[in-house]
Design a protein around this motif. Structure first.
Motif, PDB file in Angstrom:
ATOM      1  N   THR A  16      10.901  -1.647  -0.463  1.00  0.00           N
ATOM      2  CA  THR A  16      10.899  -0.666  -1.547  1.00  0.00           C
ATOM      3  C   THR A  16       9.740   0.290  -1.293  1.00  0.00           C
ATOM      4  N   VAL A  18       7.374   3.384  -1.695  1.00  0.00           N
ATOM      5  CA  VAL A  18       6.903   4.187  -2.824  1.00  0.00           C
ATOM      6  C   VAL A  18       6.225   5.474  -2.367  1.00  0.00           C
ATOM      7  N   HIS A  19       5.851   5.552  -1.082  1.00  0.00           N
ATOM      8  CA  HIS A  19       5.181   6.749  -0.567  1.00  0.00           C
ATOM      9  C   HIS A  19       5.244   6.699   0.948  1.00  0.00           C
ATOM     10  N   ARG A  28       6.252  -1.821  -1.843  1.00  0.00           N
ATOM     11  CA  ARG A  28       5.898  -2.898  -2.765  1.00  0.00           C
ATOM     12  C   ARG A  28       5.807  -4.234  -2.032  1.00  0.00           C
ATOM     13  N   VAL A  38       1.011  -2.777  -3.958  1.00  0.00           N
ATOM     14  CA  VAL A  38       1.613  -1.960  -2.911  1.00  0.00           C
ATOM     15  C   VAL A  38       0.838  -2.176  -1.622  1.00  0.00           C
ATOM     16  N   VAL A  67      -0.585   7.006  -4.157  1.00  0.00           N
ATOM     17  CA  VAL A  67       0.150   5.865  -4.713  1.00  0.00           C
ATOM     18  C   VAL A  67      -0.429   5.477  -6.071  1.00  0.00           C
ATOM     19  N   GLU A  71       1.717   5.403  -9.407  1.00  0.00           N
ATOM     20  CA  GLU A  71       1.947   4.125 -10.080  1.00  0.00           C
ATOM     21  C   GLU A  71       1.269   4.076 -11.455  1.00  0.00           C
TER      22      GLU A  71
END
Length: 108
Positions: A16, A18-19, A28, A38, A67, A71
């Protein structure tokens, strides 16, 4: 390729994300130790944090800033942590920076 994180970078193992940038990938943790957990890695295989060069470190920390904002933990605070070597608990020998937050963390 046997390195799990290299396989994630190559798209062979799902994560997953996220950036991401040209040089870093953030995804993640599958066994989170905090509500936000993360992992940030250099796309290039580097076994340990102490082997990272200045540009790689700078890229990881710049990505961590992004991040944390994404988040929602930039204001409340977060922890950045490298584990280096087996005695530290490092399990995947590809340098990675943990970003943990989303709750009050225990003191170190």
């Amino acid at each position: 390729m046997s390195c799990l994180f290299c396989r994630i970078v190559a798209g062979e193992v799902p994560a997953t994300v996220v950036h991401e940038t040209k040089t870093t990938l953030a995804f993640r943790d599958i066994q989170p130790k905090a509500p936000v957990h993360v992992l940030l890695i250099p796309r290039e295989h580097v076994p340990n944090a102490v082997d990272l060069d200045g540009d790689q470190l700078g890229g990881l920390f710049a990505a961590a800033r992004e991040v944390a904002a994404g988040e929602g933990v930039a204001e409340s605070g977060y922890r950045l942590l490298f584990n280096t070597g087996p005695d530290s608990g490092q399990e995947v020998f590809h340098a990675h920076l943990h970003l943990l937050g989303g709750e009050r963390l225990s003191r170190l």
